[in-house]
Scaffold this motif. Structure first.
Motif, PDB file in Angstrom:
ATOM      1  N   PHE A  45       2.452 -42.871  -7.329  1.00  0.00           N
ATOM      2  CA  PHE A  45       1.973 -42.116  -6.158  1.00  0.00           C
ATOM      3  C   PHE A  45       1.086 -42.945  -5.233  1.00  0.00           C
ATOM      4  O   PHE A  45       0.606 -42.435  -4.228  1.00  0.00           O
ATOM      5  N   GLY A  46       0.889 -44.198  -5.566  1.00  0.00           N
ATOM      6  CA  GLY A  46       0.119 -45.082  -4.696  1.00  0.00           C
ATOM      7  C   GLY A  46      -1.319 -44.652  -4.525  1.00  0.00           C
ATOM      8  O   GLY A  46      -1.878 -44.741  -3.425  1.00  0.00           O
ATOM      9  N   VAL A  47      -1.935 -44.196  -5.632  1.00  0.00           N
ATOM     10  CA  VAL A  47      -3.335 -43.769  -5.564  1.00  0.00           C
ATOM     11  C   VAL A  47      -4.168 -44.649  -6.490  1.00  0.00           C
ATOM     12  O   VAL A  47      -3.657 -45.336  -7.372  1.00  0.00           O
ATOM     13  N   ARG A  48      -5.483 -44.643  -6.266  1.00  0.00           N
ATOM     14  CA  ARG A  48      -6.390 -45.417  -7.104  1.00  0.00           C
ATOM     15  C   ARG A  48      -6.301 -44.960  -8.559  1.00  0.00           C
ATOM     16  O   ARG A  48      -6.031 -43.787  -8.829  1.00  0.00           O
ATOM     17  N   TYR A  49      -6.554 -45.892  -9.457  1.00  0.00           N
ATOM     18  CA  TYR A  49      -6.488 -45.589 -10.893  1.00  0.00           C
ATOM     19  C   TYR A  49      -7.444 -44.448 -11.242  1.00  0.00           C
ATOM     20  O   TYR A  49      -7.105 -43.564 -12.031  1.00  0.00           O
ATOM     21  N   GLY A  50      -8.640 -44.457 -10.638  1.00  0.00           N
ATOM     22  CA  GLY A  50      -9.624 -43.412 -10.930  1.00  0.00           C
ATOM     23  C   GLY A  50      -9.133 -42.025 -10.542  1.00  0.00           C
ATOM     24  O   GLY A  50      -9.411 -41.039 -11.234  1.00  0.00           O
ATOM     25  N   LEU A  51      -8.394 -41.942  -9.423  1.00  0.00           N
ATOM     26  CA  LEU A  51      -7.867 -40.654  -8.975  1.00  0.00           C
ATOM     27  C   LEU A  51      -6.737 -40.200  -9.900  1.00  0.00           C
ATOM     28  O   LEU A  51      -6.648 -39.007 -10.256  1.00  0.00           O
ATOM     29  N   ALA A  52      -5.883 -41.141 -10.295  1.00  0.00           N
ATOM     30  CA  ALA A  52      -4.812 -40.814 -11.249  1.00  0.00           C
ATOM     31  C   ALA A  52      -5.415 -40.325 -12.571  1.00  0.00           C
ATOM     32  O   ALA A  52      -4.940 -39.362 -13.168  1.00  0.00           O
ATOM     33  N   LYS A  53      -6.481 -40.979 -12.996  1.00  0.00           N
ATOM     34  CA  LYS A  53      -7.139 -40.587 -14.254  1.00  0.00           C
ATOM     35  C   LYS A  53      -7.712 -39.180 -14.146  1.00  0.00           C
ATOM     36  O   LYS A  53      -7.627 -38.381 -15.077  1.00  0.00           O
ATOM     37  N   ALA A  54      -8.274 -38.851 -12.988  1.00  0.00           N
ATOM     38  CA  ALA A  54      -8.886 -37.535 -12.795  1.00  0.00           C
ATOM     39  C   ALA A  54      -7.855 -36.415 -12.930  1.00  0.00           C
ATOM     40  O   ALA A  54      -8.110 -35.402 -13.592  1.00  0.00           O
ATOM     41  N   ILE A  55      -6.676 -36.586 -12.317  1.00  0.00           N
ATOM     42  CA  ILE A  55      -5.688 -35.506 -12.358  1.00  0.00           C
ATOM     43  C   ILE A  55      -5.042 -35.414 -13.747  1.00  0.00           C
ATOM     44  O   ILE A  55      -4.741 -34.312 -14.228  1.00  0.00           O
ATOM     45  N   VAL A  56      -4.872 -36.551 -14.415  1.00  0.00           N
ATOM     46  CA  VAL A  56      -4.312 -36.530 -15.771  1.00  0.00           C
ATOM     47  C   VAL A  56      -5.296 -35.864 -16.729  1.00  0.00           C
ATOM     48  O   VAL A  56      -4.903 -35.048 -17.582  1.00  0.00           O
ATOM     49  N   LYS A  57      -6.569 -36.195 -16.594  1.00  0.00           N
ATOM     50  CA  LYS A  57      -7.597 -35.593 -17.447  1.00  0.00           C
ATOM     51  C   LYS A  57      -7.678 -34.088 -17.214  1.00  0.00           C
ATOM     52  O   LYS A  57      -7.877 -33.304 -18.152  1.00  0.00           O
ATOM     53  N   PHE A  58      -7.544 -33.672 -15.963  1.00  0.00           N
ATOM     54  CA  PHE A  58      -7.554 -32.242 -15.659  1.00  0.00           C
ATOM     55  C   PHE A  58      -6.380 -31.552 -16.341  1.00  0.00           C
ATOM     56  O   PHE A  58      -6.535 -30.483 -16.946  1.00  0.00           O
ATOM     57  N   ALA A  59      -5.201 -32.168 -16.253  1.00  0.00           N
ATOM     58  CA  ALA A  59      -4.015 -31.589 -16.896  1.00  0.00           C
ATOM     59  C   ALA A  59      -4.193 -31.520 -18.408  1.00  0.00           C
ATOM     60  O   ALA A  59      -3.744 -30.567 -19.056  1.00  0.00           O
ATOM     61  N   GLU A  60      -4.888 -32.509 -18.968  1.00  0.00           N
ATOM     62  CA  GLU A  60      -5.165 -32.483 -20.409  1.00  0.00           C
ATOM     63  C   GLU A  60      -6.109 -31.326 -20.748  1.00  0.00           C
ATOM     64  O   GLU A  60      -5.895 -30.587 -21.716  1.00  0.00           O
ATOM     65  N   ASP A  61      -7.161 -31.164 -19.950  1.00  0.00           N
ATOM     66  CA  ASP A  61      -8.121 -30.082 -20.188  1.00  0.00           C
ATOM     67  C   ASP A  61      -7.470 -28.706 -20.088  1.00  0.00           C
ATOM     68  O   ASP A  61      -7.881 -27.760 -20.781  1.00  0.00           O
ATOM     69  N   GLU A  62      -6.442 -28.604 -19.244  1.00  0.00           N
ATOM     70  CA  GLU A  62      -5.748 -27.336 -19.054  1.00  0.00           C
ATOM     71  C   GLU A  62      -4.644 -27.111 -20.089  1.00  0.00           C
ATOM     72  O   GLU A  62      -3.960 -26.095 -20.062  1.00  0.00           O
ATOM     73  N   GLY A  63      -4.469 -28.070 -20.988  1.00  0.00           N
ATOM     74  CA  GLY A  63      -3.469 -27.929 -22.037  1.00  0.00           C
ATOM     75  C   GLY A  63      -2.055 -28.261 -21.599  1.00  0.00           C
ATOM     76  O   GLY A  63      -1.100 -28.038 -22.354  1.00  0.00           O
ATOM     77  N   ILE A  64      -1.905 -28.794 -20.383  1.00  0.00           N
ATOM     78  CA  ILE A  64      -0.581 -29.160 -19.900  1.00  0.00           C
ATOM     79  C   ILE A  64      -0.130 -30.473 -20.546  1.00  0.00           C
ATOM     80  O   ILE A  64       1.035 -30.641 -20.909  1.00  0.00           O
ATOM     81  N   LEU A  65      -1.062 -31.404 -20.685  1.00  0.00           N
ATOM     82  CA  LEU A  65      -0.793 -32.697 -21.305  1.00  0.00           C
ATOM     83  C   LEU A  65      -1.599 -32.842 -22.592  1.00  0.00           C
ATOM     84  O   LEU A  65      -2.662 -32.229 -22.740  1.00  0.00           O
ATOM     85  N   LYS A  66      -1.106 -33.686 -23.477  1.00  0.00           N
ATOM     86  CA  LYS A  66      -1.815 -33.968 -24.726  1.00  0.00           C
ATOM     87  C   LYS A  66      -1.880 -35.484 -24.918  1.00  0.00           C
ATOM     88  O   LYS A  66      -0.882 -36.186 -24.762  1.00  0.00           O
ATOM     89  N   LYS A  67      -3.072 -35.966 -25.280  1.00  0.00           N
ATOM     90  CA  LYS A  67      -3.263 -37.405 -25.453  1.00  0.00           C
ATOM     91  C   LYS A  67      -2.610 -37.889 -26.743  1.00  0.00           C
ATOM     92  O   LYS A  67      -2.693 -37.243 -27.778  1.00  0.00           O
ATOM     93  N   ARG A  68      -1.957 -39.062 -26.665  1.00  0.00           N
ATOM     94  CA  ARG A  68      -1.351 -39.706 -27.814  1.00  0.00           C
ATOM     95  C   ARG A  68      -1.671 -41.194 -27.738  1.00  0.00           C
ATOM     96  O   ARG A  68      -2.120 -41.694 -26.706  1.00  0.00           O
ATOM     97  N   TYR A  69      -1.400 -41.918 -28.803  1.00  0.00           N
ATOM     98  CA  TYR A  69      -1.735 -43.336 -28.859  1.00  0.00           C
ATOM     99  C   TYR A  69      -0.525 -44.125 -29.350  1.00  0.00           C
ATOM    100  O   TYR A  69       0.012 -43.856 -30.420  1.00  0.00           O
ATOM    101  N   ILE A  70      -0.095 -45.095 -28.539  1.00  0.00           N
ATOM    102  CA  ILE A  70       1.039 -45.946 -28.897  1.00  0.00           C
ATOM    103  C   ILE A  70       0.505 -47.322 -29.289  1.00  0.00           C
ATOM    104  O   ILE A  70      -0.265 -47.931 -28.539  1.00  0.00           O
ATOM    105  N   VAL A  71       0.903 -47.800 -30.448  1.00  0.00           N
ATOM    106  CA  VAL A  71       0.527 -49.140 -30.899  1.00  0.00           C
ATOM    107  C   VAL A  71       1.691 -50.084 -30.625  1.00  0.00           C
ATOM    108  O   VAL A  71       2.845 -49.778 -30.946  1.00  0.00           O
ATOM    109  N   ILE A  72       1.377 -51.217 -29.997  1.00  0.00           N
ATOM    110  CA  ILE A  72       2.395 -52.231 -29.721  1.00  0.00           C
ATOM    111  C   ILE A  72       2.036 -53.515 -30.475  1.00  0.00           C
ATOM    112  O   ILE A  72       0.870 -53.742 -30.822  1.00  0.00           O
TER     113      ILE A  72
END
Length: 367
Positions: A45-72
């Motif tokens: 979306f061509g936005v700053r990382y901080g702004l992308a983080k804010a909307i993703v975190k909001f979606a997580e707080d609302e239960g739309i997204l869930k955090k996971r961890y990928i090991v490479i």
């Protein structure tokens, strides 16, 4: 909006961006919806990382997204997908050695090669025909890209210490409600002084046991002392943030539920700081906490400072800190991460700051 939850933030975050993110999230394929990264959102979306983080975190707080961890794989020129984990599983494997079937070599699982991603947990509560209609309108307008696996170093768990703190300490709402009940019970009514003291010990035990892999008891006695609360953190790793390394193998809490006649929290006697210091001189504890209702006195702070200076060049450190009513307001009412707050307390001790407040650093961090 497909997800009505996003209507809450259109006055805070650019509405066009919110609408585009909402559409993209609603129409993601099942495969892409399991590996959403903040850097991918920022790039798409061509936005700053901080702004992308804010909307993703909001979606997580609302239960739309869930955090996971990928090991490479950490080996040079490989970076092959190894496995994904939830927070409980990740804690158990951090610091262990794994085998990569792509490069046929072993590597260590660490914060640096653990990538934070999010999976879509909720579909929008709208008819499928409406989604199809919106897709038909936009066909040709937006170039569809595959961002599965499109991660950058910024998505690494090792790049954000706050994410590491959240991995180990993130109480849910029911836990915070319990803390508030225990906090309120500190003022009684009590029938005995023991009940009064026990109420603060109960809160201390509950609070610190919210840190994953920490256990605690108020029943430990030695040949010379009784500990109010002994908190055991038997795990250790060089990759832990420093405050977690200091907590290992255990730390000690001295609880004093003392108030003035007015009901205001009473400044603890420096006797308690001396007692903690003496106890820590004969065991492996590096952190000692005086858990009291009132703020420490200048003399208390001097005792803590002298103990730190005496031990700072030795392998066995000694950090005497306090937690009072004011600190509980930050930890319980404002939901500040407990690990982050104890780290702040240790930093104020080591820099000999007489006027340091948590808010000073929080303001700079959020800019």
């Amino acid at each position: 909006m497909f997800y009505k939850q996003f209507l809450k933030i259109i006055d805070v975050i650019d509405e066009k961006f919110v609408e585009e993110f909402d559409f993209w999230l609603a129409t993601l394929s099942a495969r892409e919806a399991r590996t959403i990264s903040i850097s991918a959102v920022s790039s798409r979306f061509g936005v700053r990382y901080g702004l992308a983080k804010a909307i993703v975190k909001f979606a997580e707080d609302e239960g739309i997204l869930k955090k996971r961890y990928i090991v490479i794989c950490k080996n040079e020129d490989c970076e092959f997908y190894y496995q994904d984990f939830d927070s409980e599983e990740l804690i158990k494997v951090l610091g262990t050695t794994a085998y990569c079937h792509n490069c046929s070599q072993e590597f260590q699982i660490s914060y640096e090669n653990t990538i934070i991603v999010y999976s879509k947990e909720k579909e929008p509560n709208i008819p499928e025909t409406l989604i199809e209609k919106e897709i038909a309108k936009r066909v040709g307008d937006v170039e569809q890209k595959n961002f599965c696996g499109n991660f950058t170093g910024a998505d690494s768990l090792g790049q954000d210490i706050n994410e590491i703190y959240d991995l180990y300490y993130k109480p849910d709402e029911s836990a915070y409600e319990k803390m508030k009940q225990l906090q309120k019970s500190l003022d009684g009514p009590f029938t005995t002084t023991k009940e009064k003291g026990d109420s603060l010990e109960e809160l201390a035990l509950y609070l610190f046991k919210m840190i994953k892999n920490i256990s605690g008891t108020n029943k430990i006695t030695t040949y010379t002392n009784q500990f109010d609360c002994t908190m055991r953190f038997s795990e250790t790793s060089e990759s832990f943030p420093s405050v977690m390394q200091y907590m290992s193998p255990y730390f000690i809490v001295e609880c004093k539920n003392e108030t003035e006649a007015s009901g205001k929290g009473k400044t603890p006697s420096n006797t308690y700081f001396h007692k903690l210091s003496d106890i820590m001189s004969s065991n492996e504890a590096q952190i000692g906490i005086v858990f009291s209702r009132g703020n420490p006195s200048k003399e208390d702070i001097n005792i803590a400072r002298e103990n730190y200076l005496t031990c700072r060049n030795s392998k066995h450190q000694k950090f005497l800190i306090s937690i009072s009513n004011n600190d509980l307001e930050a930890i319980i009412d404002k939901k500040v991460n407990l690990l982050k707050y104890i780290s702040f307390k240790v930093d104020m001790l080591t820099m000999n700051a007489k006027n340091g407040t948590y808010e000073m650093f929080e303001e700079n961090e959020n800019k």
